[in-house]
Design a protein around this motif. Sequence first.
Motif, short mmCIF file in Angstrom:
data_model
loop_
_atom_site.label_atom_id
_atom_site.label_comp_id
_atom_site.label_asym_id
_atom_site.label_seq_id
_atom_site.Cartn_x
_atom_site.Cartn_y
_atom_site.Cartn_z
N ASP A 76 -16.68 51.59 18.99
CA ASP A 76 -16.48 52.86 19.70
C ASP A 76 -17.40 53.01 20.91
O ASP A 76 -17.37 54.02 21.59
CB ASP A 76 -16.65 54.04 18.75
CG ASP A 76 -18.07 54.23 18.26
OD1 ASP A 76 -18.97 53.42 18.60
OD2 ASP A 76 -18.30 55.18 17.49
N GLY A 77 -18.21 51.99 21.19
CA GLY A 77 -19.11 52.03 22.34
C GLY A 77 -20.37 52.85 22.11
O GLY A 77 -21.24 52.90 22.97
N ASN A 78 -20.49 53.49 20.95
CA ASN A 78 -21.65 54.31 20.62
C ASN A 78 -22.74 53.43 20.02
O ASN A 78 -22.62 52.98 18.89
CB ASN A 78 -21.25 55.42 19.65
CG ASN A 78 -22.40 56.32 19.27
OD1 ASN A 78 -23.56 56.08 19.62
ND2 ASN A 78 -22.09 57.38 18.54
N ASN A 85 -17.80 49.97 9.60
CA ASN A 85 -16.48 49.83 10.23
C ASN A 85 -16.54 49.89 11.75
O ASN A 85 -15.53 49.75 12.41
CB ASN A 85 -15.48 50.86 9.68
CG ASN A 85 -15.88 52.28 10.02
OD1 ASN A 85 -16.95 52.52 10.57
ND2 ASN A 85 -15.03 53.22 9.67
N ASN A 86 -17.72 50.08 12.31
CA ASN A 86 -17.86 50.17 13.76
C ASN A 86 -18.54 48.95 14.38
O ASN A 86 -18.54 48.80 15.59
CB ASN A 86 -18.64 51.44 14.13
CG ASN A 86 -18.59 51.72 15.61
OD1 ASN A 86 -17.51 51.82 16.18
ND2 ASN A 86 -19.74 51.81 16.24
N ILE A 87 -19.15 48.10 13.59
CA ILE A 87 -19.83 46.94 14.17
C ILE A 87 -19.09 45.66 13.84
O ILE A 87 -18.48 45.53 12.79
CB ILE A 87 -21.31 46.85 13.70
CG1 ILE A 87 -21.41 46.70 12.19
CG2 ILE A 87 -22.10 48.05 14.20
CD1 ILE A 87 -22.83 46.43 11.70
N LYS A 88 -19.14 44.74 14.79
CA LYS A 88 -18.51 43.43 14.60
C LYS A 88 -19.23 42.41 15.47
O LYS A 88 -19.91 42.77 16.44
CB LYS A 88 -17.02 43.47 14.92
CG LYS A 88 -16.71 43.85 16.34
CD LYS A 88 -15.21 43.93 16.58
CE LYS A 88 -14.95 44.35 18.03
NZ LYS A 88 -13.55 44.41 18.35
N GLU A 89 -19.07 41.15 15.10
CA GLU A 89 -19.66 40.09 15.93
C GLU A 89 -18.75 39.84 17.14
O GLU A 89 -17.54 39.75 16.99
CB GLU A 89 -19.80 38.79 15.13
CG GLU A 89 -21.07 38.68 14.35
CD GLU A 89 -21.29 37.28 13.82
OE1 GLU A 89 -22.26 36.65 14.21
OE2 GLU A 89 -20.47 36.84 12.99
#
Length: 97
Positions: A76-78, A85-89
């Motif tokens: 989400d850019g935050n 569920n918001n972070i990924k490699e």
Amino acid sequence: MKPTAERVRSLLYYKSYELKEPFVWQTWLGDVSPRSGTHEDGYLQAEIDGTVYPADQLAWLIMTGEWPAHEIVHADGNKLNNSWNNIKEKAPLAKAA
């Protein structure tokens, strides 16, 4: 040497669903002074055994048992949203042939 997932889990509880404050220091720490805050670039960070680590990398380590091999991006850019569920490699760029 970076701490193991077991070591980090012994210091931090990660609420993977939480948007605003996903990390909670374990209360039994005694004479260990937990330090965390926001880096000048806007990302959360925490000090583990005298070294400061980005919170998104600590979340990855806690959830997967491994340090991320690539940069962590926030869907989400935050920069402060370290929910699972918001972070990924970020996949590395393919080399041109």
